[in-house]
Design an enzyme around this catalytic site. Structure first.
Site, PDB file in Angstrom:
ATOM      1  N   ASP A  67       0.829  -1.210   0.000  1.00  0.00           N
ATOM      2  CA  ASP A  67       0.000   0.000   0.000  1.00  0.00           C
ATOM      3  C   ASP A  67       0.860   1.256   0.000  1.00  0.00           C
ATOM      4  OD1 ASP A  67       0.964  -0.305   2.611  1.00  0.00           O
ATOM      5  OD2 ASP A  67      -0.961  -1.001   3.379  1.00  0.00           O
ATOM      6  N   ASN A 136      -6.873  -3.455  14.611  1.00  0.00           N
ATOM      7  CA  ASN A 136      -8.248  -3.830  14.245  1.00  0.00           C
ATOM      8  C   ASN A 136      -8.275  -5.005  13.277  1.00  0.00           C
ATOM      9  OD1 ASN A 136      -7.280  -2.682  11.924  1.00  0.00           O
ATOM     10  ND2 ASN A 136      -8.809  -1.055  11.784  1.00  0.00           N
ATOM     11  N   HIS A 138      -6.598  -5.230  10.456  1.00  0.00           N
ATOM     12  CA  HIS A 138      -6.429  -4.941   9.018  1.00  0.00           C
ATOM     13  C   HIS A 138      -5.154  -5.605   8.492  1.00  0.00           C
ATOM     14  CE1 HIS A 138      -4.085  -0.843   9.501  1.00  0.00           C
ATOM     15  NE2 HIS A 138      -3.278  -1.864   9.567  1.00  0.00           N
ATOM     16  N   GLU A 143      -9.347  -2.438   5.860  1.00  0.00           N
ATOM     17  CA  GLU A 143      -9.921  -2.193   7.183  1.00  0.00           C
ATOM     18  C   GLU A 143     -11.158  -3.075   7.386  1.00  0.00           C
ATOM     19  OE1 GLU A 143      -8.082  -0.536   9.010  1.00  0.00           O
ATOM     20  OE2 GLU A 143      -7.347   1.324   8.135  1.00  0.00           O
TER      21      GLU A 143
HETATM   22  P1  PGA Z   1       2.798  -1.601  12.569  1.00  0.00           P
HETATM   23  O1  PGA Z   1       1.720  -1.606  11.409  1.00  0.00           O
HETATM   24  O2  PGA Z   1       3.821  -2.632  12.202  1.00  0.00           O
HETATM   25  O3  PGA Z   1       3.380  -0.212  12.536  1.00  0.00           O
HETATM   26  O4  PGA Z   1       2.095  -1.919  13.842  1.00  0.00           O
HETATM   27  C1  PGA Z   1       1.231  -2.816  10.918  1.00  0.00           C
HETATM   28  C2  PGA Z   1      -0.027  -2.590  10.149  1.00  0.00           C
HETATM   29  O5  PGA Z   1      -0.762  -1.625  10.443  1.00  0.00           O
HETATM   30  O6  PGA Z   1      -0.321  -3.385   9.243  1.00  0.00           O
END
Ligand code: PGA
Length: 260
Positions: A67, A136, A138, A143
């Site tokens: 992304d 959450n 995702h 999401e």
């Molecule tokens: P993070 O993000 O490694 O910074 O916790 C992971 C994600 O949101 O997929």
């Protein structure tokens, strides 16, 4: 679903790097989906070390990032372009023309997304998708309530994601872009193999739901239960809400492997 629980973050990162390195050695022209975020700092560091000290050769590898934030130029320090070059690409021998990250400045983000999805297909599909996970549940920026049939497209970030990612924008959630281009759930699920990393207690609930919960679009990562070759690599904190597995075994070197 296979789950590797590592005693600490560094071991988690090394275990993930071993899987990535094995893929590169087995198939020098393999195709990766790659994540950003704080969890995978150690993974990229270890891969750079393997390149420098063990000659791990990325010259034939192709990558597609999961992304990118819409509207951030590639030289913006919080963009995923910037992250990937600073933390990984600039330090290994990957060919620049085999790196793809969604173009967040495209005038037509829908068109860019369609082209991105086609580029993955034309390349032959993703061999190994490396994922992080949001609090959450995702994966990518898919999401809760994302359709399982989704492909690469422009999306809106959830409020919790904006809050969690504010730390990459000087703590200011108002600076976090509201939209991104993200691979879809189907794009990810079409990968031949998936590895997901999670670290810290703030991820333990999402990990519990990923492994034990119903497969539901309210927890996007739960769809991974349906993938035939998915491994979660966790530190102890992220794994703390998992039920013990009858099939658990301890291969040594600070890890425990469980099969659910
Ligand atoms: P993070 O993000 O490694 O910074 O916790 C992971 C994600 O949101 O997929």
């Amino acid at each position: 679903m296979k789950v590797i629980v590592a005693d600490e973050y560094e071991i988690m990162s090394r275990e993930a790097a071993k899987i990535v390195a094995a893929e590169v050695r087995n198939k020098p022209d393999c195709i990766f989906a790659l994540p950003t975020g704080g969890t995978v700092f150690g993974l990229y560091e270890e891969l750079i070390r393997m390149h420098r000290e063990e000659g791990l050769d990325f010259s034939g590898v192709s990558t597609f990032n999961l992304d990118e934030y819409i509207g951030l130029p590639p030289d913006h320090p919080s963009s995923y372009h910037y992250y990937m070059y600073e933390r990984f690409f600039n330090h290994v021998n990957i060919s620049r023309d085999r790196i793809r990250i969604p173009n967040a400045l495209a005038e037509d983000p829908e068109g860019e997304s369609v082209a991105y999805e086609w580029a993955i297909k034309r390349a032959g599909g993703i061999d190994l998708a490396v994922l992080g996970i949001g609090r959450n549940g995702h994966i990518g920026f898919n999401e809760p309530r994302t359709e399982f049939g989704s492909v690469t497209r422009p999306i809106y970030l959830a409020k919790r994601t904006i809050e969690a990612n504010a730390r990459f924008f000087g703590g200011d959630s108002d600076s976090v872009p509201r939209q991104a281009i993200s691979m879809g759930i189907r794009t990810i699920m079409n990968s031949r193999r998936i590895v997901l990393l999670a670290s810290g207690t703030e991820k333990s609930r999402a990990i519990n739901q990923t492994v034990h919960g119903p497969v539901t679009d309210t927890v996007p990562s739960s769809v991974l239960q349906l993938h035939p070759d998915c491994t979660l690599i966790l530190d102890k904190e992220a794994a703390c809400e998992l039920e013990p597995s009858a099939n658990g075994f301890v291969p040594g070197s600070g890890t425990k492997t469980m099969v659910y």
